[in-house]
Design a protein around this motif. Structure first.
Motif: not given
Length: 286
Positions: A102-106, A221-223, A230-231, A264-273
């Motif tokens: 659901i997100a990227y953390d560090s 820098n996480l994305a 990274r976690t 709070r976190y780096a979100p998941l990168l947008p996925r293509p439609q």
């Protein structure tokens, strides 16, 4: 790990560093009016925000939340006392747990704001936590012995720290143990020669993160995967969710839920439609 259908792809791609996670398909609403959701101490704040926002979407739904360290929550899941889902930055590679990102953390390496050291290498962090680098002067700082802080056994943050950095090397036995991220922040904030680690989502002005290999644990820098520690934040459960649980997790991975995550976190990168049942391209993988 049994992860059927779309959610299998979601987790597999996230663990491989994929930039296009798949949202679980929603199912019809059930009669469930109350859900119990748990979180590690590092992710408790995120869970509170997500549940608060989701209750505005799903009026009348009761969401009960609680927190514990990773070991306590994993044990509760294994006991099988009803559907159990929790937020965590740690899922063992050999686990039979269901999990969805659901997100990227560090893992942020933190020091006191009075400490002049600005950057460390991965090897220097290992040396500190093994007791082989014991004075800040060796890093260009003051002539002070390093005060090492660590999390307690069973904490998800500690497990990830040791997985990413320590491998089979043991943490210095003289390290001072803190029972939560909040306690870690407090102790390092009070100790001029202290060093510790916390979730990168929990950085107040009372401490300062060190750059690791010259890179700070900032969202960008996480994305782009330049920060080395990274976690991934997962929703973890005993099996694929159904009914309201499935709808809630699907909402977290949707644009609306990811907007809350991004606080709070780096979100998941947008996925293509995508059209139809396409799941994305292998070209997205590392």
């Amino acid at each position: 790990m049994y992860l059927p259908g779309r959610i299998l792809l979601t987790v597999a791609l996230a663990l491989a560093g994929c930039a296009s996670p798949t949202i679980p398909a929603t199912t019809p609403t059930t009669n469930t009016s109350e859900l119990q959701l748990l979180a590690t101490t590092a992710t408790a704040g995120l869970l509170q925000e997500l549940t608060r926002e989701y209750q505005l979407v799903r009026g009348g739904l009761v969401l009960n939340t609680a927190q514990d360290n990773y070991a306590g929550l994993a044990n509760r899941l294994r006991q099988g006392d009803g559907p159990v889902y929790f937020l965590s930055t740690h899922v063992p590679a050999d686990s039979d747990m269901w999990a969805a990102p659901i997100a990227y953390d560090s893992i942020a390496i933190i020091v006191n704001t009075a400490n002049p050291v600005e950057s460390v290498s991965l090897e220097q962090i290992r040396a500190i936590y093994r007791g082989r680098l014991s004075n800040w002067a060796a890093l260009g700082g003051q002539d002070l012995p390093v005060t090492v802080f660590s999390r307690e056994d069973g904490a998800g943050t500690r497990i990830e720290f040791e997985n990413l950095l320590m491998g089979n090397r043991e943490t210095l036995q003289a390290a001072l143990v803190t029972p939560s991220n909040a306690a870690m922040l407090e102790r390092v904030g009070e100790e001029a020669a202290g060093i510790g680690y916390v979730s990168g989502s929990m950085l107040p002005a009372t401490v300062r993160p060190l750059a690791v290999e010259g890179v700070l644990p900032a969202g960008g820098n996480l994305a782009d995967r330049t920060y080395p520690l990274r976690t991934t934040v997962f929703v973890v459960g005993s099996g694929e969710p159904e009914g309201e649980f499935r709808m809630f997790i699907s909402w977290i991975q949707s644009p609306a839920g990811q907007a809350v995550v991004a606080r709070r976190y780096a979100p998941l990168l947008p996925r293509p439609q995508l059209d139809g049942n396409e799941e994305g391209s292998e070209d997205d993988e590392e």
